[in-house]
Scaffold this motif. Structure first.
Motif, PDB file in Angstrom:
ATOM      1  N   ASP A 286       0.815  -1.211   0.000  1.00 19.19           N
ATOM      2  CA  ASP A 286       0.000   0.000   0.000  1.00 19.19           C
ATOM      3  C   ASP A 286       0.852   1.266   0.000  1.00 19.19           C
ATOM      4  OD1 ASP A 286      -2.315  -1.433  -0.001  1.00 19.19           O
ATOM      5  OD2 ASP A 286      -2.664  -1.296   2.153  1.00 19.19           O
ATOM      6  N   SER A 287       1.877   1.280   0.855  1.00 16.07           N
ATOM      7  CA  SER A 287       2.594   2.529   1.103  1.00 16.07           C
ATOM      8  C   SER A 287       3.630   2.881   0.040  1.00 16.07           C
ATOM      9  CB  SER A 287       3.274   2.473   2.480  1.00 16.07           C
ATOM     10  OG  SER A 287       4.265   1.465   2.510  1.00 16.07           O
ATOM     11  N   ILE A 288       4.254   1.876  -0.582  1.00 17.23           N
ATOM     12  CA  ILE A 288       5.281   2.170  -1.581  1.00 17.23           C
ATOM     13  C   ILE A 288       4.707   2.933  -2.774  1.00 17.23           C
ATOM     14  CG2 ILE A 288       6.984   1.184  -3.139  1.00 17.23           C
ATOM     15  CD1 ILE A 288       7.704   1.074  -0.143  1.00 17.23           C
ATOM     16  N   PRO A 289       3.597   2.492  -3.377  1.00 17.66           N
ATOM     17  CA  PRO A 289       3.011   3.308  -4.455  1.00 17.66           C
ATOM     18  C   PRO A 289       2.628   4.708  -3.986  1.00 17.66           C
ATOM     19  CG  PRO A 289       2.077   1.106  -4.489  1.00 17.66           C
ATOM     20  CD  PRO A 289       2.865   1.221  -3.213  1.00 17.66           C
ATOM     21  N   ALA A 290       2.198   4.844  -2.734  1.00 20.52           N
ATOM     22  CA  ALA A 290       1.779   6.143  -2.215  1.00 20.52           C
ATOM     23  C   ALA A 290       2.934   7.141  -2.219  1.00 20.52           C
ATOM     24  CB  ALA A 290       1.209   5.986  -0.803  1.00 20.52           C
ATOM     25  N   ILE A 291       4.108   6.713  -1.812  1.00 16.40           N
ATOM     26  CA  ILE A 291       5.238   7.634  -1.769  1.00 16.40           C
ATOM     27  C   ILE A 291       5.736   7.969  -3.167  1.00 16.40           C
ATOM     28  CG2 ILE A 291       6.923   5.776  -1.486  1.00 16.40           C
ATOM     29  CD1 ILE A 291       7.121   9.289   0.031  1.00 16.40           C
ATOM     30  N   PHE A 292       5.595   7.029  -4.115  1.00 17.86           N
ATOM     31  CA  PHE A 292       6.014   7.321  -5.489  1.00 17.86           C
ATOM     32  C   PHE A 292       5.101   8.345  -6.156  1.00 17.86           C
ATOM     33  CE2 PHE A 292       8.581   3.312  -5.556  1.00 17.86           C
ATOM     34  CZ  PHE A 292       9.765   3.900  -5.963  1.00 17.86           C
ATOM     35  N   ALA A 293       3.914   8.582  -5.580  1.00 17.52           N
ATOM     36  CA  ALA A 293       3.039   9.636  -6.097  1.00 17.52           C
ATOM     37  C   ALA A 293       3.563  11.008  -5.704  1.00 17.52           C
ATOM     38  CB  ALA A 293       1.619   9.449  -5.567  1.00 17.52           C
ATOM     39  N   ILE A 294       4.367  11.051  -4.647  1.00 19.65           N
ATOM     40  CA  ILE A 294       4.932  12.318  -4.186  1.00 19.65           C
ATOM     41  C   ILE A 294       6.237  12.627  -4.891  1.00 19.65           C
ATOM     42  CG2 ILE A 294       5.744  13.577  -2.157  1.00 19.65           C
ATOM     43  CD1 ILE A 294       2.726  12.889  -2.208  1.00 19.65           C
ATOM     44  N   THR A 295       7.089  11.628  -5.042  1.00 17.65           N
ATOM     45  CA  THR A 295       8.383  11.803  -5.701  1.00 17.65           C
ATOM     46  C   THR A 295       8.854  10.471  -6.262  1.00 17.65           C
ATOM     47  OG1 THR A 295      10.711  12.437  -5.377  1.00 17.65           O
ATOM     48  CG2 THR A 295       9.588  11.460  -3.503  1.00 17.65           C
ATOM     49  N   THR A 296       9.569  10.525  -7.352  1.00 17.81           N
ATOM     50  CA  THR A 296      10.160   9.305  -7.916  1.00 17.81           C
ATOM     51  C   THR A 296      11.657   9.243  -7.637  1.00 17.81           C
ATOM     52  OG1 THR A 296      10.417  10.442 -10.050  1.00 17.81           O
ATOM     53  CG2 THR A 296       8.430   9.095  -9.748  1.00 17.81           C
ATOM     54  N   ASP A 297      12.144  10.148  -6.796  1.00 13.13           N
ATOM     55  CA  ASP A 297      13.554  10.148  -6.419  1.00 13.13           C
ATOM     56  C   ASP A 297      13.791   9.015  -5.418  1.00 13.13           C
ATOM     57  OD1 ASP A 297      16.060  10.598  -5.194  1.00 13.13           O
ATOM     58  OD2 ASP A 297      15.942  12.741  -5.614  1.00 13.13           O
ATOM     59  N   PRO A 298      14.543   7.969  -5.789  1.00 16.70           N
ATOM     60  CA  PRO A 298      14.736   6.821  -4.887  1.00 16.70           C
ATOM     61  C   PRO A 298      15.310   7.203  -3.530  1.00 16.70           C
ATOM     62  CG  PRO A 298      15.554   6.321  -7.090  1.00 16.70           C
ATOM     63  CD  PRO A 298      15.251   7.786  -7.069  1.00 16.70           C
ATOM     64  N   PHE A 299      16.172   8.214  -3.489  1.00 17.41           N
ATOM     65  CA  PHE A 299      16.778   8.606  -2.216  1.00 17.41           C
ATOM     66  C   PHE A 299      15.736   9.180  -1.271  1.00 17.41           C
ATOM     67  CE2 PHE A 299      19.158  11.489   0.602  1.00 17.41           C
ATOM     68  CZ  PHE A 299      20.098  10.596   1.108  1.00 17.41           C
ATOM     69  N   ILE A 300      14.861  10.042  -1.774  1.00 16.38           N
ATOM     70  CA  ILE A 300      13.816  10.629  -0.942  1.00 16.38           C
ATOM     71  C   ILE A 300      12.799   9.565  -0.545  1.00 16.38           C
ATOM     72  CG2 ILE A 300      12.010  12.372  -0.815  1.00 16.38           C
ATOM     73  CD1 ILE A 300      14.831  13.514  -0.921  1.00 16.38           C
ATOM     74  N   VAL A 301      12.446   8.698  -1.476  1.00 18.60           N
ATOM     75  CA  VAL A 301      11.483   7.635  -1.190  1.00 18.60           C
ATOM     76  C   VAL A 301      11.990   6.732  -0.074  1.00 18.60           C
ATOM     77  CG1 VAL A 301      10.345   5.579  -2.114  1.00 18.60           C
ATOM     78  CG2 VAL A 301      10.481   7.638  -3.507  1.00 18.60           C
ATOM     79  N   LEU A 302      13.236   6.291  -0.179  1.00 19.41           N
ATOM     80  CA  LEU A 302      13.785   5.351   0.804  1.00 19.41           C
ATOM     81  C   LEU A 302      13.996   6.011   2.159  1.00 19.41           C
ATOM     82  CD1 LEU A 302      14.792   2.495   1.332  1.00 19.41           C
ATOM     83  CD2 LEU A 302      17.074   3.224   0.639  1.00 19.41           C
ATOM     84  N   THR A 303      14.573   7.211   2.171  1.00 22.75           N
ATOM     85  CA  THR A 303      14.863   7.862   3.449  1.00 22.75           C
ATOM     86  C   THR A 303      13.585   8.202   4.219  1.00 22.75           C
ATOM     87  OG1 THR A 303      15.065   9.990   2.278  1.00 22.75           O
ATOM     88  CG2 THR A 303      17.103   8.789   2.768  1.00 22.75           C
ATOM     89  N   SER A 304      12.560   8.700   3.524  1.00 25.28           N
ATOM     90  CA  SER A 304      11.311   9.029   4.213  1.00 25.28           C
ATOM     91  C   SER A 304      10.656   7.773   4.765  1.00 25.28           C
ATOM     92  CB  SER A 304      10.359   9.772   3.275  1.00 25.28           C
ATOM     93  OG  SER A 304      10.042   8.988   2.141  1.00 25.28           O
ATOM     94  N   ASN A 305      10.724   6.670   4.018  1.00 27.22           N
ATOM     95  CA  ASN A 305      10.180   5.388   4.488  1.00 27.22           C
ATOM     96  C   ASN A 305      10.926   4.888   5.711  1.00 27.22           C
ATOM     97  OD1 ASN A 305       8.193   3.200   3.169  1.00 27.22           O
ATOM     98  ND2 ASN A 305       8.611   4.824   1.687  1.00 27.22           N
TER      99      ASN A 305
END
Length: 340
Positions: A226-245
């Motif tokens: 559920d959550s991984i697609p949600a964060i990719f709606a905000i940014t597709t930058d892998p660094f931001i996606v991973l660090t925020s998670n």
């Protein structure tokens, strides 16, 4: 795929996570099994939130937030907002994790002093799982732009499903995963300290604690989807996606003990999370026609969560009654046995 993460930034972040986990495991082994107080949970929750925003501040500064270059300042501001929005969404979705963990601990009557170790293992599993899924998701989006529409439809469907399921008590007795485990694994009728396996009348069996760990692993998979697609709606930058998670997950254990006693107080939060997921799904579906600004996404997400939490305080929950059932067998079956 474009990212602000340099090799140095990735390395420093990885070292920080490893150090945080090592310190956590060291503290866990020194303290042993013990009941986590509200004060301890509150302090650690504040520490993890503070560390997360310190990281966001460092990232903003590192990218040129205080520099004279207007382009660098704009990039720094954008990435800081993306991190904050992603962190808030993941933190909010983690609250749903907390309530599911509480349901599992209640159903299996897990002693409070054992819960800390189970959650630590769950956090570790969630970190590994999220890292793998984020890397795979980033690769898919880089190769196939249309995958964003798939994510959008999935999130919209999940939001609608969560809305209809909100307020309903999950039926663990008829849960497919638990029933499959019951059929395949010999489960001891009682705990044996913090052990995952024990002997009952000379037969080696899994303790209820091992079953809880397995079910929490399954919960990690479900919520990651559920959550991984949600964060990719905000940014597709892998660094931001991973660090925020990762920062959202690192504080999950402390947040559980902080919210476990107040879960009824936020009984409407699931409706808010459903609206957030639906909003993010729509954001993904219209991305090629209109790109909703990240700042607006942050405002909408924050506003929905605050409103539903306030409504939870002023609107009392409907009366519910729950019962913890024997973990080795379904209701009505004998659970008495002798350990050796």
């Amino acid at each position: 795929m474009l990212t602000v993460g340099t090799p140095l930034m990735w390395t420093l972040f990885a070292l920080f996570v490893l150090l945080a986990l090592a310190l956590d495991f060291f503290a866990l082994s020194r303290q042993g099994a013990h009941r986590v107080s509200m004060r301890e949970a509150g302090v650690w929750s504040l520490v993890w939130v503070a560390v997360s925003f310190l990281f966001m501040g460092w990232l903003w500064w590192y990218l040129g937030g205080l520099g004279d270059d207007a382009t660098a300042r704009e990039l720094a501001n954008t990435k800081a907002i993306e991190f904050t929005t992603g962190y808030l969404i993941e933190k909010a979705l983690a609250v749903d994790n907390v309530f599911v963990f509480l349901m599992l601990f209640t159903y299996f009557a897990v002693p409070a002093e054992f819960q800390k170790r189970v959650l630590m293992i769950g956090v570790l599993g969630a970190l590994v799982l999220r890292a793998v899924m984020i890397l795979v998701g980033a690769w898919l989006i880089a190769q196939f732009h249309w995958i964003l529409y798939v994510f959008g439809v999935f999130l919209l469907f999940t939001g609608i499903k969560m809305w209809w399921a909100a307020g309903q008590e999950p039926d663990l007795d008829n849960n497919p995963a638990l029933n499959w485990i019951r059929r395949k694994v010999r489960i001891a009728p009682d705990y044996d300290g913090e052990k995952f396996f024990t002997f009952v009348k000379g037969v080696r069996m899994a303790t209820p604690l091992a079953i809880v760990v397995a079910l929490i692993g399954i919960v990690d998979v479900v919520f990651a989807v559920d959550s991984i697609p949600a964060i990719f709606a905000i940014t597709t930058d892998p660094f931001i996606v991973l660090t925020s998670n990762v920062f959202a997950i690192l504080g999950l254990r402390a947040m559980y003990f902080l919210l476990a006693g107040a879960h009824e107080r936020f009984h409407l939060l699931s409706y808010g999370l459903a609206l957030v997921l639906a909003f993010i799904g729509i954001k993904m579906l219209i991305v090629d026609f209109y790109k909703i600004p990240v700042a607006l996404s942050l405002s909408v997400t924050f506003g929905i969560l605050v409103i539903t939490m306030l409504l939870s305080v002023f609107i009392p929950p409907k009366g519910k009654s729950g019962t913890a059932y024997p973990f080795a067998a379904k209701k009505g079956e004998s659970s008495g046995s002798e350990k050796t």
